[in-house]
Design an enzyme around this catalytic site. Sequence first.
Site, mmCIF file in Angstrom:
data_model
loop_
_atom_site.group_PDB
_atom_site.id
_atom_site.type_symbol
_atom_site.label_atom_id
_atom_site.label_comp_id
_atom_site.label_asym_id
_atom_site.label_seq_id
_atom_site.Cartn_x
_atom_site.Cartn_y
_atom_site.Cartn_z
ATOM 1 N N HIS A 189 65.220 -49.423 25.340
ATOM 2 C CA HIS A 189 66.493 -49.530 24.627
ATOM 3 C C HIS A 189 66.568 -50.812 23.808
ATOM 4 O O HIS A 189 66.020 -51.851 24.181
ATOM 5 C CB HIS A 189 67.662 -49.570 25.623
ATOM 6 N N CYS A 268 65.277 -48.876 18.789
ATOM 7 C CA CYS A 268 66.252 -48.459 17.783
ATOM 8 C C CYS A 268 66.610 -49.593 16.838
ATOM 9 O O CYS A 268 66.498 -50.768 17.172
ATOM 10 C CB CYS A 268 67.532 -47.963 18.454
#
Length: 330
Positions: A189, A268
Amino acid sequence: MIILPNNLAATLNDSQVPHQLAHQIATYVAVFVVAFLLVAICRILITRLRHHKFKPRQLIYDGLIGACIILLAYLGGSYVYQQNMLGVKTAILKPVQQHERQVAAKKASSSTISRATIRKMVMRNAAKGFEKQGFVSIPSRNILLPIYNDAYSNAGLNLGADYANRSSQDPDGTKIPVMGQGNYGLAAHNFNDGVTGFSGLQQVINQNAPYISNGQLKGSSWLNGTSVLLANNKGLYQYEITGQDTVKNTDVSVLDPTKNAQLTIISCLFPSTQYRIITHADLKHTYTWKNAPQSVVSRFNLQVYNTNARVSWWNPGVEEGANGDQGGTK
């Protein structure tokens, strides 16, 4: 087919709202209460020093007004910090993280823990239902994460890093990647905080630039030459970052097999979470646990270095590093 499930960013962006909102509300209430008490105490002290008559209503009024002003100032400062306006958050984090590295390095240099114990901590399986692959360390970015075997579920990603192996040539991910061989894909993440997961690999917190410029996908060389260390039961692997690219979340070609040993790190981009930052690195050295330089081995000393897999508002739990159960030795 996508590099990683959209939940790597989408659910982190959407489902985080109730968790983060509750945490923020609790923080704001605490700030207001503390501010009210401080203002009230100051008011009482001033009243006594001036020998004025004590007025409870005036005290409450002053406390509420003062607390409101302090809370508004806190909200404004917090917004500027979290949004990284004018690079405030980046500027604050840099010296803080540098100090953390210096303190940990000093402890590591004096540690008497054996290589066998460090190896055992690295390979300890701290998550039921998942298979421990090892650890990843990017020292200059204060990144130290356990590696597990499922980058395609929230449960897997919430543990730290995971290998990613669904490519255009192997869409189902049937082949298990091997550290130090071919194209080893790794994902975690990006919490958009410059600290947790692979957040530290984005050049500027909460800003698309330089990865997107004038609507075009770009890359970045800001981490070129940075060392990335991987460790598993067999040994340790030292990679060197060669650059970053930006791709859509549907581009699986970055995980296609390669002849040369390389590392492909996927995280991301924020705020445009439909894109991925791809950090490329080439293998430079392979060591056994016995012949690896002490400086490399010590980076995985979980009794000294903090891991950065979890945040309270999203995936609370016990860290595996010095800030948690210290590799199971605590």
